[in-house]
Motif scaffolding. Structure first.
Motif, PDB file in Angstrom:
ATOM      1  N   THR A  65       0.832  -1.201   0.000  1.00 50.56           N
ATOM      2  CA  THR A  65       0.000   0.000   0.000  1.00 50.56           C
ATOM      3  C   THR A  65       0.871   1.256   0.000  1.00 50.56           C
ATOM      4  O   THR A  65       0.620   2.205  -0.747  1.00 50.56           O
ATOM      5  N   LYS A 193      -4.737   7.687   1.902  1.00 48.58           N
ATOM      6  CA  LYS A 193      -6.162   7.408   2.086  1.00 48.58           C
ATOM      7  C   LYS A 193      -6.823   7.057   0.754  1.00 48.58           C
ATOM      8  O   LYS A 193      -7.683   6.163   0.690  1.00 48.58           O
ATOM      9  N   LEU A 196      -5.706   3.557  -0.307  1.00 50.34           N
ATOM     10  CA  LEU A 196      -6.343   2.575   0.569  1.00 50.34           C
ATOM     11  C   LEU A 196      -7.821   2.411   0.214  1.00 50.34           C
ATOM     12  O   LEU A 196      -8.338   1.287   0.172  1.00 50.34           O
ATOM     13  N   GLY A 197      -8.491   3.517  -0.051  1.00 46.17           N
ATOM     14  CA  GLY A 197      -9.902   3.444  -0.436  1.00 46.17           C
ATOM     15  C   GLY A 197     -10.100   2.667  -1.721  1.00 46.17           C
ATOM     16  O   GLY A 197     -11.039   1.862  -1.841  1.00 46.17           O
ATOM     17  N   GLU A 199      -8.067   0.355  -2.915  1.00 45.47           N
ATOM     18  CA  GLU A 199      -7.760  -1.047  -2.636  1.00 45.47           C
ATOM     19  C   GLU A 199      -8.946  -1.757  -1.996  1.00 45.47           C
ATOM     20  O   GLU A 199      -9.249  -2.906  -2.323  1.00 45.47           O
ATOM     21  N   ILE A 200      -9.611  -1.082  -1.078  1.00 41.34           N
ATOM     22  CA  ILE A 200     -10.790  -1.669  -0.430  1.00 41.34           C
ATOM     23  C   ILE A 200     -11.897  -1.889  -1.445  1.00 41.34           C
ATOM     24  O   ILE A 200     -12.537  -2.945  -1.485  1.00 41.34           O
ATOM     25  N   SER A 203     -10.669  -4.560  -4.057  1.00 42.24           N
ATOM     26  CA  SER A 203     -10.045  -5.755  -3.467  1.00 42.24           C
ATOM     27  C   SER A 203      -8.692  -6.072  -4.099  1.00 42.24           C
ATOM     28  O   SER A 203      -8.462  -7.169  -4.619  1.00 42.24           O
ATOM     29  N   SER A 207      -2.513  -6.046  -0.272  1.00 39.87           N
ATOM     30  CA  SER A 207      -2.756  -4.660   0.120  1.00 39.87           C
ATOM     31  C   SER A 207      -3.422  -4.623   1.487  1.00 39.87           C
ATOM     32  O   SER A 207      -4.095  -5.580   1.899  1.00 39.87           O
ATOM     33  N   GLY A 209      -5.808  -2.632   2.084  1.00 36.12           N
ATOM     34  CA  GLY A 209      -7.228  -2.519   1.763  1.00 36.12           C
ATOM     35  C   GLY A 209      -7.902  -3.871   1.643  1.00 36.12           C
ATOM     36  O   GLY A 209      -9.035  -4.061   2.099  1.00 36.12           O
ATOM     37  N   GLN A 213     -10.981  -5.468   3.799  1.00 34.33           N
ATOM     38  CA  GLN A 213     -12.171  -6.041   3.175  1.00 34.33           C
ATOM     39  C   GLN A 213     -12.465  -7.429   3.728  1.00 34.33           C
ATOM     40  O   GLN A 213     -13.628  -7.787   3.999  1.00 34.33           O
ATOM     41  N   THR A 228      -7.484   0.213  10.588  1.00 38.02           N
ATOM     42  CA  THR A 228      -7.776   1.612  10.286  1.00 38.02           C
ATOM     43  C   THR A 228      -6.898   2.537  11.130  1.00 38.02           C
ATOM     44  O   THR A 228      -6.347   3.527  10.623  1.00 38.02           O
TER      45      THR A 228
END
Length: 255
Positions: A65, A193, A196-197, A199-200, A203, A207, A209, A213, A228
């Motif tokens: 990440t 951020k 990371l967002g 990656e979440i 998926s 990572s 993220g 998930q 977090t």
């Protein structure tokens, strides 16, 4: 006690009060909810934080990440530098660049992330999205600073025969430099951020993220909150370090 020391003490005190307030609200909320699947209590969450620090998968995910964040940040700086010079040196270029920057700032981030996931895959999408997000922030902040340059100074440079590059080096960059430590350090924190967002959302393999998930899917809320918190700590630390480094490197341009 010196003025600087007082400022540091008061800032630390305010931060401590803010943290105490957050922890109080958290503890009260956990007691009211009464479910660790919804809102785990503070000891459970910090135990989960300790557990993730012992996980190899956490450090691998965090490393990737940060790597994506760093790559996106470097690309953003390179594009920002080119666009900043062109907009400062050429009026026509500025009139073309600024509508593009405005359009980039209005793009819906989630929709763009989904489109990029199709075009660039799980590894490339977070990097490209970070560029779309933070490069306009860099440009707009520094451009606003340069807009304050008195026109008389620009005219003096022209009369003295200074070319565009010489004027940029002697006038526009020094004006912009004082804003760079705050702008770039804040952009990097926001960049983490954004990556990371993405990656979440898509998926991304290897990572932080993706780990978040998975924690959400299995209702490991304490683990999710712990990760977090780890992301927040990394973002804040990175921002502080980068601000300090840039402050030292550009100290001769301070107001």
């Amino acid at each position: 006690m010196s003025k600087v020391a007082k400022t540091i003490v008061f800032n630390a005190l305010y931060a401590a009060v803010a943290i105490a307030l957050v922890l109080t609200v958290w503890a009260a909320g956990a007691a009211i909810v009464g479910s660790e699947f919804v809102l785990p209590d503070i000891p459970t969450t910090f135990a989960a934080f300790k557990d993730i620090l012992a996980l190899r998968s956490f450090w691998i995910g965090l490393s990737y990440t940060l790597l994506r964040s760093t790559v996106g940040f470097c690309i953003s700086i390179a594009l920002f530098a080119v666009l900043f010079y062109l907009s400062a040196a050429f009026t026509g270029a500025r009139r073309v660049i600024e509508p593009i920057i405005s359009a980039m700032r209005t793009l819906p981030t989630i929709a763009v992330a989904l489109i990029l996931a199709i075009w660039a895959g799980g590894n490339g999408a977070p990097v490209i999205l970070s560029v779309f997000v933070i490069m306009p922030i860099m440009y707009s902040a520094v451009r606003a600073r340069v807009a304050a340059v008195p026109k008389e100074l620009t005219e003096v440079c022209r009369i003295c025969g200074a070319g565009r590059y010489a004027t940029f080096k002697a006038l526009w960059f020094p004006y912009a430099a004082s804003a760079l430590p705050e702008t770039l350090s804040g952009a990097f924190s926001y960049n983490v951020k954004a990556v990371l967002g993405a990656e979440i959302l898509i998926s991304t393999a290897n990572s932080l993220g993706m780990l978040m998930q998975v924690a959400r899917m299995y209702y490991e809320t304490a683990m999710l909150i712990a990760m977090t918190l780890a992301a927040v700590v990394v973002s804040v630390a990175s921002e502080a370090i980068l601000r300090a480094v840039l402050g030292i490197a550009l100290r001769r341009y301070r107001d």
